[in-house]
Design a protein around this motif. Sequence first.
Motif, short mmCIF file in Angstrom:
data_model
loop_
_atom_site.label_atom_id
_atom_site.label_comp_id
_atom_site.label_asym_id
_atom_site.label_seq_id
_atom_site.Cartn_x
_atom_site.Cartn_y
_atom_site.Cartn_z
N ASP C 109 73.09 20.87 123.12
CA ASP C 109 74.03 20.23 122.19
C ASP C 109 74.90 19.23 122.93
O ASP C 109 75.22 18.16 122.40
CB ASP C 109 74.90 21.31 121.50
CG ASP C 109 74.11 22.09 120.46
OD1 ASP C 109 73.03 21.63 120.04
OD2 ASP C 109 74.59 23.16 120.04
N ALA C 135 74.98 12.64 112.85
CA ALA C 135 76.24 13.33 112.60
C ALA C 135 76.08 14.81 112.93
O ALA C 135 76.99 15.45 113.46
CB ALA C 135 76.66 13.15 111.15
N GLY C 136 74.91 15.36 112.66
CA GLY C 136 74.65 16.77 112.92
C GLY C 136 74.79 17.14 114.39
O GLY C 136 75.07 18.29 114.72
N ASP C 137 74.58 16.15 115.27
CA ASP C 137 74.71 16.46 116.69
C ASP C 137 76.16 16.69 117.08
O ASP C 137 76.46 17.53 117.93
CB ASP C 137 74.08 15.34 117.52
CG ASP C 137 72.56 15.40 117.50
OD1 ASP C 137 72.03 16.51 117.27
OD2 ASP C 137 71.91 14.38 117.72
N GLU C 138 77.07 15.96 116.44
CA GLU C 138 78.50 16.23 116.68
C GLU C 138 78.88 17.61 116.14
O GLU C 138 79.61 18.36 116.75
CB GLU C 138 79.36 15.15 116.02
CG GLU C 138 79.52 13.88 116.85
CD GLU C 138 80.25 14.12 118.18
OE1 GLU C 138 81.23 14.88 118.20
OE2 GLU C 138 79.82 13.55 119.19
N ASP C 139 78.35 17.91 114.95
CA ASP C 139 78.63 19.22 114.34
C ASP C 139 78.13 20.34 115.25
O ASP C 139 78.79 21.36 115.43
CB ASP C 139 77.95 19.34 112.98
CG ASP C 139 78.47 18.30 111.99
OD1 ASP C 139 79.53 17.71 112.28
OD2 ASP C 139 77.82 18.10 110.96
N SER C 142 80.41 21.21 117.95
CA SER C 142 81.67 21.87 117.57
C SER C 142 81.50 23.39 117.40
O SER C 142 82.48 24.11 117.25
CB SER C 142 82.21 21.26 116.27
OG SER C 142 81.34 21.59 115.19
N ARG C 143 80.25 23.86 117.44
CA ARG C 143 80.02 25.31 117.39
C ARG C 143 80.59 26.02 118.60
O ARG C 143 80.83 27.23 118.58
CB ARG C 143 78.51 25.61 117.43
CG ARG C 143 77.73 25.23 116.21
CD ARG C 143 76.33 25.83 116.29
NE ARG C 143 75.57 25.40 117.45
CZ ARG C 143 74.64 26.14 118.06
NH1 ARG C 143 74.39 27.37 117.64
NH2 ARG C 143 73.97 25.66 119.08
#
Lengths: 83, 83, 144, 144
Positions: C109, C135-139, C142-143
């Motif tokens: 990630d 955008a999903g890569d930033e999300d 954040s996990r």
Amino acid sequence: MALEVLYFAWLRERVGHPRETVTTDAATVRDLVAQLAASTPGHAAAFDDLATLRCAVDQKLTDLDAPLSGAREVAFFPPMTGG
Amino acid sequence: MALEVLYFAWLRERVGHPRETVTTDAATVRDLVAQLAASTPGHAAAFDDLATLRCAVDQKLTDLDAPLSGAREVAFFPPMTGG
Amino acid sequence: MTARVQTAPFDLAAELRDFGAGAGAVVTFTGLVRDDTGQMAALEIEHYPEMTERALSDFGAAAAQRFDLADWRIVHRHGRIEIGDQIMMVATAARHRRAAFDAAGYLMDWLKSRAPFWKREIARDGSATWVQAKAGDEDALSRW
Amino acid sequence: MTARVQTAPFDLAAELRDFGAGAGAVVTFTGLVRDDTGQMAALEIEHYPEMTERALSDFGAAAAQRFDLADWRIVHRHGRIEIGDQIMMVATAARHRRAAFDAAGYLMDWLKSRAPFWKREIARDGSATWVQAKAGDEDALSRW
């Protein structure tokens, strides 16, 4: 009916052999366990803790309440430790 | 002060070269961006969207409000796509 | 406990030789060039040479501490990479599987959106398109 | 898309040759014999031959459908395995990394407590101790 009954890991050690043919009228796995546990001290020791007992009927994992009608092979073992 | 300024990916393409030495009094990265964007149409195009602009000061990722005092190298690039 | 950036292909088996001695769990991730459109000729990867290897090393060390890793390795290629070829790999070794899985996922990630690489798809007609960050890569980041 | 049970060692590199063609992400997990006490000589694994390979195949197929895998492989050894040697491996291939990671984690959580294997630690003095299932392994399975 005649069932092939298999034992693995420390259940096998307590029973003293890996498999046996059992003649039974047990309706469920639980009934079969009761019959087996009463048969020898080794079997009684193998089945002394039903909470950790696992079983498979005809090579599918199931539970103690599984019916045995039509079954040919029942296996008993402790919780699995693969991976 | 004199700064080495580096550009990567499509920022590099828009600016037209991968690096340049810039004399500046900019206090922050944002001030430096304003100075650079005003220098040529290519620079203006490279810096036309601050929301997607990423930067590193002396090879550490940072943001537009990072101070430049003592800095020697500033790099600008779009969002990274590693892995 | 190494990070490398190179143009040459790598051999996963060679990378894993003597990797993670004493550990119980080894997880690897390998990224391959995928041609979704049927029009791609290759992938081209640009990076920031003065920064990349040190950034990878620093982040690998941070992951090692966070997940108590016995070993880790990051190999990332740059330059032109053909369809189906390996782009990069991460390997993590830990006592237990959860730490090894989590550390590999964390490194991936991070690599996706924080390591200074930029991918460009080269089409068969010679045209080139920069890969957009998702955008999903930033999300995903954040996990952690 | 294969599951195998064997006594022989396996070679991860050979297993991955031509694995997951067309996929973008390949994840592997390898489990190794760990000696935590310094007293272990080896691990011994018993299994349920009539059941094991089919159970593994069925579960691999279920994971493939759930995570839309391009490919998967499970290799699990039984019999005596020396300290530091490989016990088993799982490999998953998918378009994107999250599916490949999740599928590998799912298969591992399942293998730990649902695949018919039983481990026994053999100590240097010849004594043997059955490995206890961990409560955490059941919890891990409930994530899915």
